[in-house]
Design an enzyme around this catalytic site. Sequence first.
Site, PDB file in Angstrom:
ATOM      1  N   TYR A 188       0.871  -1.183   0.000  1.00  0.00           N
ATOM      2  CA  TYR A 188       0.000   0.000   0.000  1.00  0.00           C
ATOM      3  C   TYR A 188       0.904   1.229   0.000  1.00  0.00           C
ATOM      4  CZ  TYR A 188      -3.722  -3.242   1.446  1.00  0.00           C
ATOM      5  OH  TYR A 188      -4.615  -4.285   1.522  1.00  0.00           O
ATOM      6  N   GLY A 242     -15.658  -1.448  -0.698  1.00  0.00           N
ATOM      7  CA  GLY A 242     -14.353  -1.049  -1.242  1.00  0.00           C
ATOM      8  C   GLY A 242     -14.419   0.217  -2.059  1.00  0.00           C
TER       9      GLY A 242
HETATM   10  N1  LIG Z   1      -6.541  -8.867   0.814  1.00  0.00           N
HETATM   11  C1  LIG Z   1      -6.874  -8.027  -0.132  1.00  0.00           C
HETATM   12  O1  LIG Z   1      -6.711  -8.302  -1.307  1.00  0.00           O
HETATM   13  C2  LIG Z   1      -7.494  -6.723   0.211  1.00  0.00           C
HETATM   14  C3  LIG Z   1      -8.109  -5.959  -0.789  1.00  0.00           C
HETATM   15  C4  LIG Z   1      -8.697  -4.768  -0.420  1.00  0.00           C
HETATM   16  C5  LIG Z   1      -8.674  -4.338   0.896  1.00  0.00           C
HETATM   17  N2  LIG Z   1      -8.046  -5.102   1.850  1.00  0.00           N
HETATM   18  C6  LIG Z   1      -8.042  -4.706   3.270  1.00  0.00           C
HETATM   19  O2  LIG Z   1      -9.374  -4.517   3.660  1.00  0.00           O
HETATM   20  C7  LIG Z   1      -9.524  -3.233   4.282  1.00  0.00           C
HETATM   21  C8  LIG Z   1     -10.908  -2.703   4.024  1.00  0.00           C
HETATM   22  O3  LIG Z   1     -11.119  -2.531   2.648  1.00  0.00           O
HETATM   23  P1  LIG Z   1     -11.245  -1.122   1.928  1.00  0.00           P
HETATM   24  O4  LIG Z   1     -10.742  -0.053   2.823  1.00  0.00           O
HETATM   25  O5  LIG Z   1     -10.617  -1.260   0.593  1.00  0.00           O
HETATM   26  O6  LIG Z   1     -12.773  -1.011   1.663  1.00  0.00           O
HETATM   27  P2  LIG Z   1     -14.065  -0.785   2.607  1.00  0.00           P
HETATM   28  O7  LIG Z   1     -13.699  -0.862   4.044  1.00  0.00           O
HETATM   29  O8  LIG Z   1     -15.099  -1.688   2.075  1.00  0.00           O
HETATM   30  O9  LIG Z   1     -14.517   0.687   2.207  1.00  0.00           O
HETATM   31  C9  LIG Z   1     -13.688   1.778   2.234  1.00  0.00           C
HETATM   32  C10 LIG Z   1     -14.402   2.888   1.476  1.00  0.00           C
HETATM   33  O10 LIG Z   1     -15.593   3.241   2.189  1.00  0.00           O
HETATM   34  C11 LIG Z   1     -15.528   4.615   2.597  1.00  0.00           C
HETATM   35  N3  LIG Z   1     -16.043   4.676   3.964  1.00  0.00           N
HETATM   36  C12 LIG Z   1     -15.529   4.096   5.066  1.00  0.00           C
HETATM   37  N4  LIG Z   1     -16.297   4.346   6.140  1.00  0.00           N
HETATM   38  C13 LIG Z   1     -17.327   5.103   5.709  1.00  0.00           C
HETATM   39  C14 LIG Z   1     -18.456   5.684   6.357  1.00  0.00           C
HETATM   40  N5  LIG Z   1     -18.662   5.507   7.659  1.00  0.00           N
HETATM   41  N6  LIG Z   1     -19.318   6.418   5.597  1.00  0.00           N
HETATM   42  C15 LIG Z   1     -19.114   6.586   4.277  1.00  0.00           C
HETATM   43  N7  LIG Z   1     -18.064   6.063   3.615  1.00  0.00           N
HETATM   44  C16 LIG Z   1     -17.168   5.325   4.320  1.00  0.00           C
HETATM   45  C17 LIG Z   1     -14.076   4.994   2.533  1.00  0.00           C
HETATM   46  O11 LIG Z   1     -13.949   6.382   2.250  1.00  0.00           O
HETATM   47  P3  LIG Z   1     -13.343   7.420   3.339  1.00  0.00           P
HETATM   48  O12 LIG Z   1     -11.871   7.213   3.347  1.00  0.00           O
HETATM   49  O13 LIG Z   1     -13.767   8.730   2.804  1.00  0.00           O
HETATM   50  O14 LIG Z   1     -13.985   7.091   4.646  1.00  0.00           O
HETATM   51  C18 LIG Z   1     -13.585   4.135   1.374  1.00  0.00           C
HETATM   52  O15 LIG Z   1     -13.898   4.761   0.137  1.00  0.00           O
HETATM   53  C19 LIG Z   1      -8.411  -2.400   3.648  1.00  0.00           C
HETATM   54  O16 LIG Z   1      -8.118  -1.282   4.437  1.00  0.00           O
HETATM   55  C20 LIG Z   1      -7.300  -3.411   3.531  1.00  0.00           C
HETATM   56  O17 LIG Z   1      -6.591  -3.463   4.750  1.00  0.00           O
HETATM   57  C21 LIG Z   1      -7.477  -6.289   1.517  1.00  0.00           C
END
Ligand SMILES: NC(=O)c1ccc[n+]([C@@H]2O[C@H](COP(=O)([O-])OP(=O)(O)OC[C@H]3O[C@@H](n4cnc5c(N)ncnc54)[C@H](OP(=O)(O)O)[C@@H]3O)[C@@H](O)[C@H]2O)c1
Length: 290
Positions: free
Chosen positions: A63, A217
């Site tokens: 990242y 996501g």
């Molecule tokens: N193993 C893998 O291949 C893989 C792939 C993807 C992700 N991951 C892990 O999974 C974690 C979570 O996934 P992710 O961060 O990609 O996606 P997520 O948690 O599904 O969603 C994040 C998105 O939602 C928004 N968001 C978060 N809280 C919110 C709220 N309360 N209200 C409105 N919007 C909100 C964020 O924007 P804001 O920043 O504006 O809040 C961001 O655009 C990652 O941080 C990573 O550590 C792993």
Amino acid sequence: MSPIEFPDTFKLGDRHVSRMGYGAMQLAGPGVFGPPKDRAAALAVLREAIALGANHIDTSDFYGPHVTNQLIREALHPYPDDLVIVTKIGARRGADASWLPAFSAEELTRAVHDNLRNLRIDVLEVVNLRAMHGIHVPAEGSIEAPLTALAELQRQGLVRHIGLSNVTPAQIEEGRRICEIVCVQNHYNLAHRADDALIEQLAGEGIAYVPFFPLGGFTPLQSSILSDVAERLSASPMQAALAWLHRRAPNVLLIPGTSSVRHLRENLAAVELDLPAQSMSALDSIGRPA
Ligand SMILES: NC(=O)c1ccc[n+]([C@@H]2O[C@H](COP(=O)([O-])OP(=O)(O)OC[C@H]3O[C@@H](n4cnc5c(N)ncnc54)[C@H](OP(=O)(O)O)[C@@H]3O)[C@@H](O)[C@H]2O)c1
């Protein structure tokens, strides 16, 4: 905001973590590449996660690359005793921000050392091998060679526990013949339910299931059913989506990602939301496989 009373924990490796954690991917720049738009805000999110009582942070050295781990180190080192940082290896970033497989023993060894250096620790608590046969949906293909290489790094004492990410049930079975697997991190949320059966199976075996993209996501979840349920509960749609995941199974560990302190507070507080059976079944209907 005062610390949240997280109601339950799950054993991840040999440590117990609260089932609501934080995913740090959103802290890097746009497209998970380069520095954050607002470095001070990124550091504040990490410090607030710990202040609120979270003790499970998900990250990777790809990242940024390196950016997210360096932010974690700057914000939180020396780390609280109960904090479990989980990282993942198996990919590298191209100069154009692309995600490329990095599965050779040499690349995996370099990735473990990059994580150790950037997080400034001697041993990585949990390392997920991130399969790259498919991008966000797993595809079959042997993981024997890279997992054997990672197990060798574990034998050398650089890695305490091993997990798998973006994998099929067959790959998990293959992996468990090579080394102990303590967690599986796959794409799963209210609307993306391909792993329903896998979650139950892993629960029975005491293996943590950590959904990535818990909020959808890069295209956050949107559904009128979700909005209606949230409104009835005086909660936000994202809180309702997280509360559904929290109730989904006891081995589900949540790592919602955000770059905003306000969203972080909202997300962690979702564990306090009481989801009545009627709301649960309404939410269930959104992505239940036909
Ligand atoms: N193993 C893998 O291949 C893989 C792939 C993807 C992700 N991951 C892990 O999974 C974690 C979570 O996934 P992710 O961060 O990609 O996606 P997520 O948690 O599904 O969603 C994040 C998105 O939602 C928004 N968001 C978060 N809280 C919110 C709220 N309360 N209200 C409105 N919007 C909100 C964020 O924007 P804001 O920043 O504006 O809040 C961001 O655009 C990652 O941080 C990573 O550590 C792993």
